[in-house]
Design a protein around this motif. Structure first.
Motif, mmCIF file in Angstrom:
data_model
loop_
_atom_site.group_PDB
_atom_site.id
_atom_site.type_symbol
_atom_site.label_atom_id
_atom_site.label_comp_id
_atom_site.label_asym_id
_atom_site.label_seq_id
_atom_site.Cartn_x
_atom_site.Cartn_y
_atom_site.Cartn_z
ATOM 1 N N GLN A 1 2.276 -4.679 6.276
ATOM 2 C CA GLN A 1 1.302 -3.629 5.964
ATOM 3 C C GLN A 1 -0.141 -4.117 6.127
ATOM 4 O OE1 GLN A 1 2.088 -1.613 2.228
ATOM 5 N NE2 GLN A 1 4.258 -1.349 2.694
ATOM 6 N N ARG A 2 -0.328 -5.303 6.664
ATOM 7 C CA ARG A 2 -1.678 -5.841 6.843
ATOM 8 C C ARG A 2 -2.491 -5.012 7.832
ATOM 9 N NH1 ARG A 2 -0.692 -12.204 8.175
ATOM 10 N NH2 ARG A 2 -0.218 -12.994 6.072
ATOM 11 N N THR A 3 -3.792 -4.977 7.580
ATOM 12 C CA THR A 3 -4.736 -4.493 8.585
ATOM 13 C C THR A 3 -5.813 -5.557 8.742
ATOM 14 O OG1 THR A 3 -6.002 -3.331 6.886
ATOM 15 C CG2 THR A 3 -4.378 -2.043 8.110
ATOM 16 N N ASP A 4 -6.340 -5.690 9.931
ATOM 17 C CA ASP A 4 -7.400 -6.665 10.198
ATOM 18 C C ASP A 4 -8.563 -5.906 10.819
ATOM 19 O OD1 ASP A 4 -8.965 -8.856 10.714
ATOM 20 O OD2 ASP A 4 -7.843 -9.482 12.482
ATOM 21 N N LEU A 5 -9.476 -5.458 9.977
ATOM 22 C CA LEU A 5 -10.590 -4.629 10.435
ATOM 23 C C LEU A 5 -11.917 -5.290 10.082
ATOM 24 C CD1 LEU A 5 -9.257 -1.150 9.288
ATOM 25 C CD2 LEU A 5 -9.578 -1.878 11.659
ATOM 26 N N ARG B 1 0.822 -1.207 0.000
ATOM 27 C CA ARG B 1 0.000 0.000 0.000
ATOM 28 C C ARG B 1 0.854 1.254 0.000
ATOM 29 N NH1 ARG B 1 -4.812 -1.659 4.326
ATOM 30 N NH2 ARG B 1 -5.745 -3.279 2.984
ATOM 31 N N SER B 2 2.113 1.083 0.309
ATOM 32 C CA SER B 2 3.079 2.174 0.287
ATOM 33 C C SER B 2 4.427 1.562 -0.066
ATOM 34 C CB SER B 2 3.138 2.865 1.654
ATOM 35 O OG SER B 2 4.081 3.913 1.655
ATOM 36 N N VAL B 3 5.180 2.209 -0.947
ATOM 37 C CA VAL B 3 6.454 1.662 -1.396
ATOM 38 C C VAL B 3 7.509 1.865 -0.307
ATOM 39 C CG1 VAL B 3 8.263 1.781 -3.137
ATOM 40 C CG2 VAL B 3 5.866 2.136 -3.795
ATOM 41 N N PHE C 1 1.025 2.618 -13.295
ATOM 42 C CA PHE C 1 0.309 1.416 -12.922
ATOM 43 C C PHE C 1 -0.134 0.667 -14.175
ATOM 44 C CE2 PHE C 1 -0.501 4.256 -9.275
ATOM 45 C CZ PHE C 1 -0.159 3.414 -8.223
ATOM 46 N N SER C 2 -0.419 -0.606 -14.001
ATOM 47 C CA SER C 2 -1.104 -1.395 -15.029
ATOM 48 C C SER C 2 -2.100 -2.305 -14.316
ATOM 49 C CB SER C 2 -0.110 -2.208 -15.860
ATOM 50 O OG SER C 2 0.542 -3.163 -15.047
ATOM 51 N N PRO C 3 -3.104 -2.802 -15.010
ATOM 52 C CA PRO C 3 -4.156 -3.583 -14.352
ATOM 53 C C PRO C 3 -3.813 -5.065 -14.270
ATOM 54 C CG PRO C 3 -4.748 -3.160 -16.623
ATOM 55 C CD PRO C 3 -3.425 -2.482 -16.407
ATOM 56 N N HIS C 4 -4.830 -5.823 -13.849
ATOM 57 C CA HIS C 4 -4.849 -7.284 -13.957
ATOM 58 C C HIS C 4 -3.865 -7.995 -13.036
ATOM 59 C CE1 HIS C 4 -7.345 -6.304 -17.284
ATOM 60 N NE2 HIS C 4 -6.366 -5.976 -18.103
ATOM 61 N N SER C 5 -3.922 -7.723 -11.761
ATOM 62 C CA SER C 5 -3.197 -8.555 -10.803
ATOM 63 C C SER C 5 -3.799 -8.357 -9.426
ATOM 64 C CB SER C 5 -1.711 -8.188 -10.766
ATOM 65 O OG SER C 5 -1.510 -6.986 -10.045
ATOM 66 N N ALA C 6 -3.671 -9.381 -8.603
ATOM 67 C CA ALA C 6 -4.099 -9.303 -7.198
ATOM 68 C C ALA C 6 -3.199 -10.236 -6.406
ATOM 69 C CB ALA C 6 -5.568 -9.686 -7.050
ATOM 70 N N PHE C 7 -2.452 -9.683 -5.472
ATOM 71 C CA PHE C 7 -1.503 -10.448 -4.675
ATOM 72 C C PHE C 7 -1.796 -10.255 -3.192
ATOM 73 C CE2 PHE C 7 0.619 -10.401 -8.659
ATOM 74 C CZ PHE C 7 1.609 -11.369 -8.650
ATOM 75 N N MET C 8 -1.319 -11.196 -2.396
ATOM 76 C CA MET C 8 -1.445 -11.046 -0.955
ATOM 77 C C MET C 8 -0.624 -9.856 -0.485
ATOM 78 S SD MET C 8 -1.302 -15.004 0.289
ATOM 79 C CE MET C 8 -2.405 -16.198 -0.480
ATOM 80 N N LEU C 9 -1.164 -9.145 0.497
ATOM 81 C CA LEU C 9 -0.517 -7.945 1.011
ATOM 82 C C LEU C 9 0.708 -8.310 1.850
ATOM 83 C CD1 LEU C 9 -0.771 -4.828 1.278
ATOM 84 C CD2 LEU C 9 -2.155 -5.235 3.313
ATOM 85 N N THR D 1 6.169 -3.843 -8.463
ATOM 86 C CA THR D 1 5.456 -4.412 -7.321
ATOM 87 C C THR D 1 3.956 -4.426 -7.551
ATOM 88 O OG1 THR D 1 5.057 -4.191 -4.924
ATOM 89 C CG2 THR D 1 5.338 -2.149 -6.160
ATOM 90 N N PRO D 2 3.276 -5.473 -7.104
ATOM 91 C CA PRO D 2 1.819 -5.415 -7.058
ATOM 92 C C PRO D 2 1.384 -4.302 -6.106
ATOM 93 C CG PRO D 2 2.596 -7.671 -6.845
ATOM 94 C CD PRO D 2 3.795 -6.789 -6.704
ATOM 95 N N TRP D 3 0.203 -3.755 -6.382
ATOM 96 C CA TRP D 3 -0.292 -2.600 -5.631
ATOM 97 C C TRP D 3 -1.625 -2.926 -4.980
ATOM 98 C CZ3 TRP D 3 1.707 1.746 -3.894
ATOM 99 C CH2 TRP D 3 0.865 2.760 -3.433
ATOM 100 N N GLU D 4 -1.849 -2.316 -3.847
ATOM 101 C CA GLU D 4 -3.124 -2.474 -3.148
ATOM 102 C C GLU D 4 -3.439 -1.185 -2.412
ATOM 103 O OE1 GLU D 4 -4.855 -5.113 0.597
ATOM 104 O OE2 GLU D 4 -3.618 -6.079 -0.930
ATOM 105 N N SER D 5 -4.714 -0.825 -2.394
ATOM 106 C CA SER D 5 -5.199 0.228 -1.512
ATOM 107 C C SER D 5 -6.172 -0.434 -0.552
ATOM 108 C CB SER D 5 -5.910 1.326 -2.310
ATOM 109 O OG SER D 5 -7.123 0.820 -2.870
ATOM 110 N N PRO D 6 -6.538 0.235 0.541
ATOM 111 C CA PRO D 6 -7.574 -0.352 1.388
ATOM 112 C C PRO D 6 -8.878 -0.605 0.638
ATOM 113 C CG PRO D 6 -6.436 1.397 2.566
ATOM 114 C CD PRO D 6 -5.956 1.451 1.142
ATOM 115 N N TRP D 7 -9.103 0.135 -0.466
ATOM 116 C CA TRP D 7 -10.345 -0.026 -1.223
ATOM 117 C C TRP D 7 -10.319 -1.276 -2.084
ATOM 118 C CZ3 TRP D 7 -14.438 3.340 -0.528
ATOM 119 C CH2 TRP D 7 -15.545 3.153 -1.370
#
Length: 391
Positions: free
Chosen positions: A248-252, A192-194, A236-244, A210-216
């Motif tokens: 940087q994990r949050t558990d909410l 979520r942050s480099v 950025f480019s599309p088409h990927s989803a990786f584990m965080l 790096t794969p990217w993630e936002s909380p959204w």
């Protein structure tokens, strides 16, 4: 390995590579690597399949195991950070072997070449490090894995195959200064942050991918070029989803961490259907993540509230503000809104969606990110057009 299993593996590998080559994902050097570094040598005997993460053991069901290994799909290789969830416990994926298609797409995007020194973040099974070692030389590959058990297993697989890459058990956010500087840094976990050490350990002109993630939303790849002054910028480019990345994990959870019985939210209404921002349009969701940088969402179907068929919750990652948007199951033009906390989160969401639509609904490929000593700035089309923060 039995002769029948070996023949079945050759057939499965050929089918996978033929499919990926038709998509233009596997140039000759990476095809040679895929043949020399068999995925089956790196995927563990026990894997987890399907949405319910049902265990599949190679010894018990070799055909199902082999199909999973050579499908163009990710394979969950660890659950619950290696802790036993028990017979009736909830399983959640904590490590996986990435889908071969995205593996080869990323290796091409990183533009890895002969002799490049490469730092990999997230060793996992070790297969990606094995592919890199075949192309650039194992002596030029350093790979970091946060889980010491996984790191030891990956090292055993790599070294057992004669690829003596350096495997480091540690926090990938710190990189590995001992091997710096690197020509390329490739992460196999999303961020979520480099992390700043990554930029400090890559040569000027070098690439961070790096794969990217936002909380959204967890979606997208970020390819940055390092400038040698502690900064980097890229698209950025599309088409990927990786584990965080674990650091940087949050558990909410809404009812555990955010909403309280004592809260008295303000009521209003909206004409923006909640599924426009939290539905199947990944381009919209990606933009929401850049505009609403600390906001996440979850759906609550059949919430046991009279007149409400479905409810979208949005909340801040610090759990101080939240909003809920109710759909009655019939109306598509008016929705009840509840908001609580110092921020009016649905107002911010509406503003973010309006900004996105007013800029021709851009997809991830039109966005980029610049990282400097003072922070991170997302932008649209070029670094001179920063994306506003709605919060």
């Amino acid at each position: 390995m039995t002769e029948d299993f070996a023949a079945a593996e050759r057939t499965a590998l050929r089918g996978l590579l033929d499919a990926l080559k038709r998509e233009g994902l596997v140039p000759p050097e990476w095809e040679r690597a895929a043949r020399a570094v068999p995925r089956s040598a790196y995927v563990p005997e026990l894997i987890y399949l399907g949405d319910d993460l049902e265990p599949c053991n190679r010894a018990d069901d070799p055909e199902a195991w082999l199909r999973a290994v050579y499908a163009d799909d990710s394979v969950v290789t660890q659950v619950n950070d290696g802790e036993d969830p028990g017979e009736d416990g909830e399983r959640w994926a904590s490590s996986s072997a990435s889908a071969p298609g995205i593996v080869f797409r990323m290796l091409r995007m990183a533009d890895v070449g002969d002799g490049h020194r490469v730092l990999e973040i997230g060793t996992g099974t070790g297969w990606n490090a094995g592919l890199l070692s075949h192309v650039v030389g194992a002596e030029n590959v350093t790979t970091v894995e946060v889980d010491p058990v996984l790191a030891a297993m990956a090292k055993g697989r790599l070294w057992g195959e004669g690829l003596r890459a350096e495997v480091v058990a540690g926090d990938g956010a710190l990189g590995h200064a001992g091997g710096a500087p690197y020509d390329r840094l490739v992460a196999t976990c999303s961020v979520r942050s480099v992390p700043r050490p990554w930029l400090e350990q890559v040569k000027p002109g070098g690439v961070v991918l790096t794969p990217w993630e936002s909380p959204w939303i967890c979606y997208g790849l970020l390819r940055m070029t390092v400038d040698g002054a502690g900064a980097a910028s890229g698209r950025f480019s599309p088409h990927s989803a990786f584990m965080l990345m674990r650091a940087q994990r949050t558990d909410l959870r809404i009812f555990r961490d955010v909403v309280r019985d004592a809260h008295r939210p303000d009521e209003s209404s909206t004409g923006l259907p909640p599924w426009r921002v939290a539905g199947d349009d990944f381009a919209a969701q990606f933009a929401m993540g850049l505009l609403l940088r600390d906001v996440w969402w979850t759906w609550h179907d059949d919430p046991d509230v009279e007149g409400v068929a479905s409810r979208l919750w949005v909340a801040t990652t610090d759990a101080t503000s939240w909003a809920a948007v109710d759909w009655d199951g019939t109306s598509d033009d008016r929705f009840t809104v509840w908001q609580h906390g110092p921020r009016r989160l649905w107002d911010e969401t509406e503003a973010a969606y309006a900004w996105w639509t007013s800029h021709d609904r851009p997809g991830p490929e039109r966005f980029g990110l610049t990282v400097t000593a003072t922070g991170e700035t997302p932008w649209l089309d070029d670094p001179g057009r920063p994306v506003p923060a709605m919060g």
